[in-house]
Scaffold this motif. Sequence first.
Motif, PDB file in Angstrom:
ATOM      1  N   THR A 105       0.845  -1.266  -0.218  1.00  0.00           N
ATOM      2  CA  THR A 105      -0.132   0.011   0.046  1.00  0.00           C
ATOM      3  C   THR A 105       0.666   1.294  -0.076  1.00  0.00           C
ATOM      4  OG1 THR A 105      -1.858   1.030   1.076  1.00  0.00           O
ATOM      5  CG2 THR A 105      -0.074   0.078   2.463  1.00  0.00           C
ATOM      6  N   ASP A 106       0.286   2.438  -0.373  1.00  0.00           N
ATOM      7  CA  ASP A 106       0.956   3.733  -0.319  1.00  0.00           C
ATOM      8  C   ASP A 106       0.226   4.482   0.683  1.00  0.00           C
ATOM      9  OD1 ASP A 106       2.700   3.149  -2.404  1.00  0.00           O
ATOM     10  OD2 ASP A 106       0.963   3.536  -3.753  1.00  0.00           O
ATOM     11  N   SER A 107      -0.691   3.779   1.399  1.00  0.00           N
ATOM     12  CA  SER A 107      -1.641   4.554   2.279  1.00  0.00           C
ATOM     13  C   SER A 107      -1.301   4.272   3.728  1.00  0.00           C
ATOM     14  CB  SER A 107      -2.888   4.550   2.012  1.00  0.00           C
ATOM     15  OG  SER A 107      -4.003   4.916   3.099  1.00  0.00           O
ATOM     16  N   VAL A 108      -0.948   5.282   4.678  1.00  0.00           N
ATOM     17  CA  VAL A 108      -0.732   5.040   6.161  1.00  0.00           C
ATOM     18  C   VAL A 108      -2.120   4.578   6.670  1.00  0.00           C
ATOM     19  CG1 VAL A 108      -0.416   5.986   8.315  1.00  0.00           C
ATOM     20  CG2 VAL A 108       1.055   6.516   6.235  1.00  0.00           C
ATOM     21  N   ASP A 109      -3.408   5.063   6.326  1.00  0.00           N
ATOM     22  CA  ASP A 109      -4.544   4.822   6.638  1.00  0.00           C
ATOM     23  C   ASP A 109      -4.824   3.433   6.245  1.00  0.00           C
ATOM     24  OD1 ASP A 109      -5.043   7.122   7.872  1.00  0.00           O
ATOM     25  OD2 ASP A 109      -5.881   8.023   6.128  1.00  0.00           O
ATOM     26  N   GLU A 110      -4.593   2.892   5.167  1.00  0.00           N
ATOM     27  CA  GLU A 110      -4.861   1.521   4.809  1.00  0.00           C
ATOM     28  C   GLU A 110      -3.989   0.617   5.397  1.00  0.00           C
ATOM     29  OE1 GLU A 110      -4.089   0.717   0.561  1.00  0.00           O
ATOM     30  OE2 GLU A 110      -6.196   2.260   0.055  1.00  0.00           O
ATOM     31  N   ALA A 111      -2.832   1.036   5.788  1.00  0.00           N
ATOM     32  CA  ALA A 111      -1.992   0.199   6.502  1.00  0.00           C
ATOM     33  C   ALA A 111      -2.396  -0.052   7.815  1.00  0.00           C
ATOM     34  CB  ALA A 111      -0.526   0.744   6.408  1.00  0.00           C
ATOM     35  N   PHE A 112      -2.870   0.902   8.577  1.00  0.00           N
ATOM     36  CA  PHE A 112      -3.639   0.896   9.889  1.00  0.00           C
ATOM     37  C   PHE A 112      -4.646   0.069   9.845  1.00  0.00           C
ATOM     38  CE2 PHE A 112      -6.416   2.417  12.838  1.00  0.00           C
ATOM     39  CZ  PHE A 112      -5.629   2.388  14.196  1.00  0.00           C
ATOM     40  N   ASP A 113      -5.544   0.383   8.864  1.00  0.00           N
ATOM     41  CA  ASP A 113      -6.978  -0.370   8.795  1.00  0.00           C
ATOM     42  C   ASP A 113      -6.420  -2.076   8.708  1.00  0.00           C
ATOM     43  OD1 ASP A 113      -8.125   1.585   9.330  1.00  0.00           O
ATOM     44  OD2 ASP A 113      -8.817   2.007   7.140  1.00  0.00           O
ATOM     45  N   TYR A 114      -5.556  -2.304   7.849  1.00  0.00           N
ATOM     46  CA  TYR A 114      -5.161  -3.498   7.601  1.00  0.00           C
ATOM     47  C   TYR A 114      -4.562  -4.460   8.851  1.00  0.00           C
ATOM     48  CZ  TYR A 114      -2.543  -7.763   5.885  1.00  0.00           C
ATOM     49  OH  TYR A 114      -2.137  -8.976   5.541  1.00  0.00           O
ATOM     50  N   VAL A 115      -3.632  -3.838   9.446  1.00  0.00           N
ATOM     51  CA  VAL A 115      -3.117  -4.212  10.706  1.00  0.00           C
ATOM     52  C   VAL A 115      -4.125  -4.478  11.702  1.00  0.00           C
ATOM     53  CG1 VAL A 115      -1.541  -4.017  12.388  1.00  0.00           C
ATOM     54  CG2 VAL A 115      -0.764  -3.550  10.144  1.00  0.00           C
ATOM     55  N   THR A 116      -4.933  -3.239  12.241  1.00  0.00           N
ATOM     56  CA  THR A 116      -5.774  -3.528  13.052  1.00  0.00           C
ATOM     57  C   THR A 116      -6.920  -4.626  12.836  1.00  0.00           C
ATOM     58  OG1 THR A 116      -7.004  -1.667  12.233  1.00  0.00           O
ATOM     59  CG2 THR A 116      -5.526  -1.431  14.096  1.00  0.00           C
ATOM     60  N   SER A 117      -7.393  -4.592  11.713  1.00  0.00           N
ATOM     61  CA  SER A 117      -8.382  -5.666  11.351  1.00  0.00           C
ATOM     62  C   SER A 117      -7.499  -7.333  11.594  1.00  0.00           C
ATOM     63  CB  SER A 117      -8.666  -5.811   9.585  1.00  0.00           C
ATOM     64  OG  SER A 117      -9.196  -6.687   9.300  1.00  0.00           O
ATOM     65  N   LYS A 118      -6.479  -7.476  10.932  1.00  0.00           N
ATOM     66  CA  LYS A 118      -5.816  -8.576  11.187  1.00  0.00           C
ATOM     67  C   LYS A 118      -5.773  -9.022  12.756  1.00  0.00           C
ATOM     68  CE  LYS A 118      -4.420 -10.307   7.255  1.00  0.00           C
ATOM     69  NZ  LYS A 118      -4.823 -11.724   7.089  1.00  0.00           N
ATOM     70  N   LEU A 119      -5.193  -7.834  13.457  1.00  0.00           N
ATOM     71  CA  LEU A 119      -4.907  -8.417  14.785  1.00  0.00           C
ATOM     72  C   LEU A 119      -6.194  -8.436  15.421  1.00  0.00           C
ATOM     73  CD1 LEU A 119      -2.215  -5.623  15.657  1.00  0.00           C
ATOM     74  CD2 LEU A 119      -1.850  -8.044  15.427  1.00  0.00           C
ATOM     75  N   THR A 120      -7.216  -7.947  15.398  1.00  0.00           N
ATOM     76  CA  THR A 120      -8.558  -7.878  15.861  1.00  0.00           C
ATOM     77  C   THR A 120      -9.208  -9.252  15.473  1.00  0.00           C
ATOM     78  OG1 THR A 120      -9.078  -5.592  15.594  1.00  0.00           O
ATOM     79  CG2 THR A 120     -10.885  -7.034  15.874  1.00  0.00           C
ATOM     80  N   THR A 121      -8.945  -9.803  14.265  1.00  0.00           N
ATOM     81  CA  THR A 121      -9.541 -11.034  13.880  1.00  0.00           C
ATOM     82  C   THR A 121      -8.559 -12.159  14.557  1.00  0.00           C
ATOM     83  OG1 THR A 121      -9.845 -10.118  11.584  1.00  0.00           O
ATOM     84  CG2 THR A 121      -9.745 -12.523  11.724  1.00  0.00           C
ATOM     85  N   SER A 122      -7.476 -12.021  14.870  1.00  0.00           N
ATOM     86  CA  SER A 122      -6.753 -13.147  15.380  1.00  0.00           C
ATOM     87  C   SER A 122      -7.122 -13.126  16.736  1.00  0.00           C
ATOM     88  CB  SER A 122      -5.169 -12.851  15.110  1.00  0.00           C
ATOM     89  OG  SER A 122      -4.702 -11.918  15.760  1.00  0.00           O
ATOM     90  N   CYS A 123      -7.156 -12.046  17.301  1.00  0.00           N
ATOM     91  CA  CYS A 123      -7.648 -12.074  18.747  1.00  0.00           C
ATOM     92  C   CYS A 123      -8.939 -12.372  18.992  1.00  0.00           C
ATOM     93  CB  CYS A 123      -7.863 -10.416  19.218  1.00  0.00           C
ATOM     94  SG  CYS A 123      -6.173 -10.052  19.631  1.00  0.00           S
ATOM     95  N   VAL A 124     -10.030 -12.400  18.076  1.00  0.00           N
ATOM     96  CA  VAL A 124     -11.215 -12.871  18.270  1.00  0.00           C
ATOM     97  C   VAL A 124     -11.219 -14.515  17.839  1.00  0.00           C
ATOM     98  CG1 VAL A 124     -13.625 -13.013  17.124  1.00  0.00           C
ATOM     99  CG2 VAL A 124     -12.542 -10.826  17.632  1.00  0.00           C
ATOM    100  N   GLU A 125     -10.456 -14.945  17.066  1.00  0.00           N
ATOM    101  CA  GLU A 125     -10.298 -16.372  16.723  1.00  0.00           C
ATOM    102  C   GLU A 125      -9.646 -17.204  18.038  1.00  0.00           C
ATOM    103  OE1 GLU A 125      -7.863 -16.612  13.399  1.00  0.00           O
ATOM    104  OE2 GLU A 125      -9.472 -16.065  11.999  1.00  0.00           O
ATOM    105  N   GLU A 126      -9.186 -16.591  18.845  1.00  0.00           N
ATOM    106  CA  GLU A 126      -8.501 -17.143  19.978  1.00  0.00           C
ATOM    107  C   GLU A 126      -9.624 -17.231  21.339  1.00  0.00           C
ATOM    108  OE1 GLU A 126      -4.709 -15.367  21.104  1.00  0.00           O
ATOM    109  OE2 GLU A 126      -3.960 -15.709  18.973  1.00  0.00           O
ATOM    110  N   LEU A 127     -10.783 -16.519  21.155  1.00  0.00           N
ATOM    111  CA  LEU A 127     -11.666 -16.516  22.058  1.00  0.00           C
ATOM    112  C   LEU A 127     -12.666 -17.613  22.111  1.00  0.00           C
ATOM    113  CD1 LEU A 127     -13.060 -12.787  22.203  1.00  0.00           C
ATOM    114  CD2 LEU A 127     -11.513 -13.708  23.858  1.00  0.00           C
TER     115      LEU A 127
END
Length: 136
Positions: A105-127
Amino acid sequence: MAISLPFEEGVNKYIPEQLAFQYHYFFTRKFWMVYYCQALIVAPGGVGTMDELFEVLTLKQTGKVQHDLPVVLLGATYWKTIINWEAIVNYGVVARKDYEDLYFTDSVDEAFDYVTSKLTTSCVEELPKDINDVSS
């Protein structure tokens, strides 16, 4: 997380002193950089930057860090130009999935959204499936 090099002036002047770490040995820096790492965002850089990137990709492949660790490459054109990802996949030395797991990506906002989405998804999968069914 800077490394002491004879041609470098020191740590990044925009980093607050309490957050600036300078290491003498590459191994020590690399260890602490990856030890608590939950995601890697890489900006365009030189040989040292590529070394850090490929080190983390290798640690993902070998299972030394989580396989789903998000890796973002800021500067899509830069990263797709200096490394011929398709060629190394086509030669069979890198799995297509490893390449597809990279986020360009060239967008800091896209990078942030991607990382937070991945981290949120992996945390939810562990619940637990049923939050009331938690054993101690």
